[in-house]
Design a protein around this motif. Structure first.
Motif, PDB file in Angstrom:
ATOM      1  N   GLN A 128      22.440  28.445  -7.098  1.00 43.25           N
ATOM      2  CA  GLN A 128      22.234  28.266  -5.665  1.00 43.25           C
ATOM      3  C   GLN A 128      21.924  26.817  -5.325  1.00 43.25           C
ATOM      4  OE1 GLN A 128      22.655  30.826  -3.242  1.00 43.25           O
ATOM      5  NE2 GLN A 128      22.722  28.968  -2.011  1.00 43.25           N
ATOM      6  N   GLU A 129      21.130  26.176  -6.171  1.00 45.14           N
ATOM      7  CA  GLU A 129      20.803  24.774  -5.945  1.00 45.14           C
ATOM      8  C   GLU A 129      22.054  23.904  -6.037  1.00 45.14           C
ATOM      9  OE1 GLU A 129      17.907  21.249  -7.763  1.00 45.14           O
ATOM     10  OE2 GLU A 129      17.683  23.324  -8.477  1.00 45.14           O
ATOM     11  N   LYS A 135      27.507  22.181  -0.223  1.00 48.46           N
ATOM     12  CA  LYS A 135      27.593  22.614   1.178  1.00 48.46           C
ATOM     13  C   LYS A 135      26.888  21.641   2.114  1.00 48.46           C
ATOM     14  CE  LYS A 135      28.029  26.599   2.694  1.00 48.46           C
ATOM     15  NZ  LYS A 135      27.905  27.960   3.244  1.00 48.46           N
ATOM     16  N   ASN A 136      25.777  21.074   1.666  1.00 45.32           N
ATOM     17  CA  ASN A 136      25.003  20.160   2.503  1.00 45.32           C
ATOM     18  C   ASN A 136      25.331  18.690   2.243  1.00 45.32           C
ATOM     19  OD1 ASN A 136      23.587  22.374   3.661  1.00 45.32           O
ATOM     20  ND2 ASN A 136      22.238  22.442   1.880  1.00 45.32           N
ATOM     21  N   LYS A 154      24.939  16.600  -0.293  1.00 47.65           N
ATOM     22  CA  LYS A 154      23.798  15.810  -0.760  1.00 47.65           C
ATOM     23  C   LYS A 154      24.192  14.792  -1.823  1.00 47.65           C
ATOM     24  CE  LYS A 154      20.347  19.426   0.066  1.00 47.65           C
ATOM     25  NZ  LYS A 154      19.308  20.278  -0.568  1.00 47.65           N
ATOM     26  N   TYR A 214      34.451  20.130   0.726  1.00 52.23           N
ATOM     27  CA  TYR A 214      33.335  19.583   1.509  1.00 52.23           C
ATOM     28  C   TYR A 214      33.396  18.070   1.656  1.00 52.23           C
ATOM     29  CZ  TYR A 214      31.507  24.274   1.484  1.00 52.23           C
ATOM     30  OH  TYR A 214      31.364  25.626   1.693  1.00 52.23           O
ATOM     31  N   TYR A 242      25.173  24.878  -5.522  1.00 52.24           N
ATOM     32  CA  TYR A 242      26.030  25.203  -4.374  1.00 52.24           C
ATOM     33  C   TYR A 242      25.531  24.522  -3.097  1.00 52.24           C
ATOM     34  CZ  TYR A 242      28.745  28.196  -1.186  1.00 52.24           C
ATOM     35  OH  TYR A 242      29.605  28.679  -0.219  1.00 52.24           O
ATOM     36  N   ASP A 243      24.227  24.514  -2.898  1.00 45.67           N
ATOM     37  CA  ASP A 243      23.647  23.888  -1.702  1.00 45.67           C
ATOM     38  C   ASP A 243      23.938  22.392  -1.650  1.00 45.67           C
ATOM     39  OD1 ASP A 243      22.679  26.291  -0.834  1.00 45.67           O
ATOM     40  OD2 ASP A 243      20.646  25.984  -1.571  1.00 45.67           O
TER      41      ASP A 243
END
Length: 345
Positions: A296-297, A303-304, A306, A324, A299-300
């Motif tokens: 999840q980290e 998506k964000n 970073k 992205y 993937y985030d």
């Protein structure tokens, strides 16, 4: 409209972000193709650590499950009957590509053709429509082509992920159609107007000089690194140490260039240490290097947005970077990666 039930046979037990995102986007694509309220029964070896959860998606345990262990006999008896009843009440059987149809891969000793031969015979025994959904095929041994033909014969629909897979099926007179990897749809149906790949290089040729010669300012940028164990150097007695030094040299260069380095594992496999990116990459940690600790980290971060630059050989790392709009360096280690990325434009 009659409620449809679809059983999905997938590769989502290995804590691999790419496989989990294939499932997520595959289900969304199948909803558009069939019906929004379709019920999905997803077979997996691991029902505890689920990445994708949604209404109308139900997880079932595979049969057989660790058949070599005698204490699993009652578990397997239960799973066998669950498998049979789920198949009977399904309208379609969907099989997708992750780790399904190949002879041999560096990080696997499995040859799954016999298992899929058995499963597809079972599906056809119950007169079920079999839908091969964007599968990847890599058959190197001619004696396996007969097994391959038995797996794909009399299918409802066959879509493949790349030209190489289609060529193999064409050779055995099986009709198929090329469709993009489902992860390309992770941010909707985008039209890619720009290629965010800054450089493509073969994995065994890749070195710190490729970064030094790149027309890119690393200062104050966040750079993510992901490499698979066993692919950065040619096989030799010293290959492991050479590979480790190659990665350390890149990290040192990036830090001297004032970049923030974060390690990017896509696989957190619980039983196969060779396939576990996290266990491989964590040896390169230091006080100035970070690592993402779960799917999840990771993937985030995509998506964000970073990160500013991703250096990777993992296929779905490059697909997510493109989706992205993140600059990336494509470190190619296999034909399957190159073929799948040809469909970007």
């Amino acid at each position: 409209m009659k409620e449809r039930k679809i059983s999905i046979f997938a590769s989502i037990w290995s804590q691999n972000l790419g496989d989990e995102l294939i499932l997520k986007n595959e289900i969304n694509l199948l909803k558009k193709e069939f019906w929004e309220n379709t019920k999905f029964f997803v077979f997996t070896y691991d029902k505890k650590d689920l990445f994708f959860k949604e209404k109308n998606v139900f997880y079932k345990e595979y049969f057989p499950i660790w058949f070599s262990k005698p204490w699993n006999i009652f578990r397997n008896i239960k799973n066998f009957f669950v498998l049979i009843f789920t198949i009977i009440f399904s309208d379609f059987i969907v099989i997708w590509w992750g780790g399904i149809i190949f002879d041999k891969e560096n990080q696997s000793t499995r040859n799954p053709l016999d298992l899929w031969n058995f499963r597809t015979k079972l599906f056809r025994f119950f007169c079920k429509k079999i839908y091969f959904f964007r599968v990847w095929i890599d058959i190197k041994q001619e004696e396996n082509l007969k097994k391959l033909k038995n797996i794909f014969k009399k299918s409802y629909k066959i879509t493949v992920r790349d030209q190489n897979s289609k060529n193999i099926l064409d050779f055995i007179n099986i009709e198929s159609k090329i469709e993009k990897d489902p992860v390309f749809y992770d941010d909707g149906e985008k039209i890619f107007l720009k290629d965010f790949c800054l450089k493509k290089v073969k994995s065994t040729d890749f070195s710190v000089s490729d970064l030094k010669n790149l027309d890119y300012d690393f200062s104050w940028k966040t750079v993510w690194i992901w490499f698979r164990s066993g692919y950065l150097v040619k096989k030799s007695n010293l290959s492991k140490r050479m590979e480790e030094w190659k990665i350390r040299e890149m990290i040192i260069f990036l830090q001297k260039s004032w970049a923030k380095v974060v390690l990017l594992p896509h696989s957190f496999h619980k039983t196969d240490i060779l396939a576990n990116d996290f266990e491989f990459l964590k040896q390169f940690l230091n006080s100035d290097v970070e690592i993402a600790e779960n799917m999840q980290e990771v993937y985030d971060f995509y998506k964000n947005k970073k990160m500013d630059l991703c250096i990777s050989m993992r296929l779905h790392s490059m697909i997510l970077s493109q989706v992205y709009e993140i600059n990336y360096i494509w470190v190619s280690y296999s034909l399957k990666t190159e073929e799948a990325l040809k469909v970007i434009f």
